[in-house]
Structures are given as C-alpha cells and as structure tokens.
Design a protein around this motif. Structure first.
Motif, PDB file in Angstrom:
ATOM      1  N   ARG A  38       0.834  -1.194   0.000  1.00  0.00           N
ATOM      2  CA  ARG A  38       0.000   0.000   0.000  1.00  0.00           C
ATOM      3  C   ARG A  38       0.871   1.246   0.000  1.00  0.00           C
ATOM      4  O   ARG A  38       2.023   1.223   0.452  1.00  0.00           O
ATOM      5  CB  ARG A  38      -0.937   0.026   1.204  1.00  0.00           C
ATOM      6  CG  ARG A  38      -0.249   0.166   2.559  1.00  0.00           C
ATOM      7  CD  ARG A  38      -1.268   0.026   3.687  1.00  0.00           C
ATOM      8  NE  ARG A  38      -0.656   0.180   5.001  1.00  0.00           N
ATOM      9  CZ  ARG A  38      -1.298  -0.028   6.151  1.00  0.00           C
ATOM     10  NH1 ARG A  38      -2.583  -0.409   6.143  1.00  0.00           N
ATOM     11  NH2 ARG A  38      -0.671   0.141   7.308  1.00  0.00           N
ATOM     12  N   VAL A  48       2.248  -4.934   2.983  1.00  0.00           N
ATOM     13  CA  VAL A  48       1.144  -5.196   3.900  1.00  0.00           C
ATOM     14  C   VAL A  48       1.138  -6.666   4.293  1.00  0.00           C
ATOM     15  O   VAL A  48       1.145  -7.007   5.479  1.00  0.00           O
ATOM     16  CB  VAL A  48      -0.209  -4.815   3.273  1.00  0.00           C
ATOM     17  CG1 VAL A  48      -1.356  -5.193   4.209  1.00  0.00           C
ATOM     18  CG2 VAL A  48      -0.247  -3.327   2.928  1.00  0.00           C
ATOM     19  N   VAL A  63      -0.554  -4.368  10.757  1.00  0.00           N
ATOM     20  CA  VAL A  63      -1.820  -5.003  10.365  1.00  0.00           C
ATOM     21  C   VAL A  63      -2.021  -6.382  10.982  1.00  0.00           C
ATOM     22  O   VAL A  63      -3.072  -7.005  10.786  1.00  0.00           O
ATOM     23  CB  VAL A  63      -1.957  -5.100   8.831  1.00  0.00           C
ATOM     24  CG1 VAL A  63      -1.754  -3.736   8.186  1.00  0.00           C
ATOM     25  CG2 VAL A  63      -0.989  -6.122   8.248  1.00  0.00           C
ATOM     26  N   MET A  82      -9.656  -7.284   5.415  1.00  0.00           N
ATOM     27  CA  MET A  82      -9.213  -6.208   6.297  1.00  0.00           C
ATOM     28  C   MET A  82     -10.317  -5.909   7.309  1.00  0.00           C
ATOM     29  O   MET A  82     -11.408  -5.498   6.919  1.00  0.00           O
ATOM     30  CB  MET A  82      -8.877  -4.953   5.489  1.00  0.00           C
ATOM     31  CG  MET A  82      -7.864  -5.189   4.380  1.00  0.00           C
ATOM     32  SD  MET A  82      -7.350  -3.677   3.548  1.00  0.00           S
ATOM     33  CE  MET A  82      -8.886  -3.212   2.777  1.00  0.00           C
ATOM     34  N   LEU A  85     -10.626  -1.655  10.563  1.00  0.00           N
ATOM     35  CA  LEU A  85      -9.878  -0.662   9.789  1.00  0.00           C
ATOM     36  C   LEU A  85      -9.737   0.639  10.554  1.00  0.00           C
ATOM     37  O   LEU A  85     -10.643   1.065  11.299  1.00  0.00           O
ATOM     38  CB  LEU A  85     -10.562  -0.425   8.445  1.00  0.00           C
ATOM     39  CG  LEU A  85     -10.302  -1.527   7.408  1.00  0.00           C
ATOM     40  CD1 LEU A  85     -11.330  -1.486   6.296  1.00  0.00           C
ATOM     41  CD2 LEU A  85      -8.898  -1.399   6.850  1.00  0.00           C
ATOM     42  N   ASP A  89      -5.015   3.264   7.769  1.00  0.00           N
ATOM     43  CA  ASP A  89      -4.990   2.262   6.705  1.00  0.00           C
ATOM     44  C   ASP A  89      -5.360   2.853   5.348  1.00  0.00           C
ATOM     45  O   ASP A  89      -5.294   2.155   4.333  1.00  0.00           O
ATOM     46  CB  ASP A  89      -5.957   1.118   7.028  1.00  0.00           C
ATOM     47  CG  ASP A  89      -5.563   0.346   8.274  1.00  0.00           C
ATOM     48  OD1 ASP A  89      -6.463   0.043   9.081  1.00  0.00           O
ATOM     49  OD2 ASP A  89      -4.363   0.050   8.440  1.00  0.00           O
ATOM     50  N   TYR A  93      -3.985   0.382  -2.458  1.00  0.00           N
ATOM     51  CA  TYR A  93      -3.488  -0.968  -2.226  1.00  0.00           C
ATOM     52  C   TYR A  93      -3.178  -1.625  -3.560  1.00  0.00           C
ATOM     53  O   TYR A  93      -4.010  -1.645  -4.479  1.00  0.00           O
ATOM     54  CB  TYR A  93      -4.534  -1.780  -1.452  1.00  0.00           C
ATOM     55  CG  TYR A  93      -4.573  -1.421   0.007  1.00  0.00           C
ATOM     56  CD1 TYR A  93      -5.074  -0.189   0.421  1.00  0.00           C
ATOM     57  CD2 TYR A  93      -4.091  -2.284   0.983  1.00  0.00           C
ATOM     58  CE1 TYR A  93      -5.094   0.162   1.768  1.00  0.00           C
ATOM     59  CE2 TYR A  93      -4.105  -1.945   2.331  1.00  0.00           C
ATOM     60  CZ  TYR A  93      -4.608  -0.719   2.711  1.00  0.00           C
ATOM     61  OH  TYR A  93      -4.619  -0.372   4.052  1.00  0.00           O
TER      62      TYR A  93
END
Length: 117
Positions: A38, A48, A63, A82, A85, A89, A93
């Motif tokens: 990302r 990520v 994460v 995900m 969040l 974030d 991506y």
C-alpha cells in the motif's frame, strides 16, 4: 501482457471491514508468491502482507491480527480481508505477483481504500 486486476476498495468507517481481491490471469499463479502493498499520500509504498505458493503468510506489524491474506489457486486470485480498519490504513493498495522461475514481478494498478474517522 500480464495484468493483475484489483477490486474491493472503497470508503469505510473506522472499525469496518473490506475485502480486496486480485485476479492474476495469464500467470503461473500456483507457483507465484503473492502480496499486497500500500501507498499512502506522501509516503513510500510499503508491504502489507505476502503469501507463498505453499500458503505461508507474512504481515506488517501494523496489520497483524486485523488483516488476513489468502489465495485460491483454482481462481488465480489472492484476497486481503481487512478488519478493524483505521484511518491510518487509508492508501492505494497494490497487488504483486512474483514468479520464482521466470524471475518476473507483476503489479496491479491499485485500488483505493479510504477509512473515515
């Protein structure tokens, strides 16, 4: 020409969930390592999560416990679930595919995830 196609991005409130998908037709998907990266505004692209051909996973510390990467070799698709969040974030991506035999590296065009507070 190989093209990875990401989908699933969008706008979500903090605490919400999104599931990103990346289709990788035309690649030797089952042997490739797949990953999600990302890039937030004004920042460098960062890793990520990754998943190897055997299913081993690796996550950025930021994460861990919130995101989960998975793959479906029959569909040549990798996913990023995900949860929980956070505004931090928010980023574009990108999907990545690395062929260990041909030594080729493919990128998608990215999908935007925006998390509002």
């Amino acid at each position: 020409q190989v093209q990875l196609v990401e989908s699933g991005g969008g706008l979500v409130q903090a605490g919400g969930s999104l599931r990103l998908s990346c289709a990788a037709p035309g690649t030797m998907f089952s042997r490739n390592a797949m990953g999600w990266y990302r890039q937030a505004p004004g920042k460098q692209r960062e890793l990520v999560a990754t998943i190897t051909s055997s299913g081993s996973t690796n996550y950025a510390d930021s994460v861990k416990g919130r995101f989960a990467i998975s793959r479906d070799n029959a569909k040549s698709t990798v996913y990023l679930q995900m949860n929980s969040l956070e505004p931090e974030d928010t980023a574009v991506y990108y999907c990545n595919s690395r062929d260990p035999v041909l030594l080729l590296n493919y990128w998608g065009k990215g999908t935007l995830v925006t998390v509002s507070s």
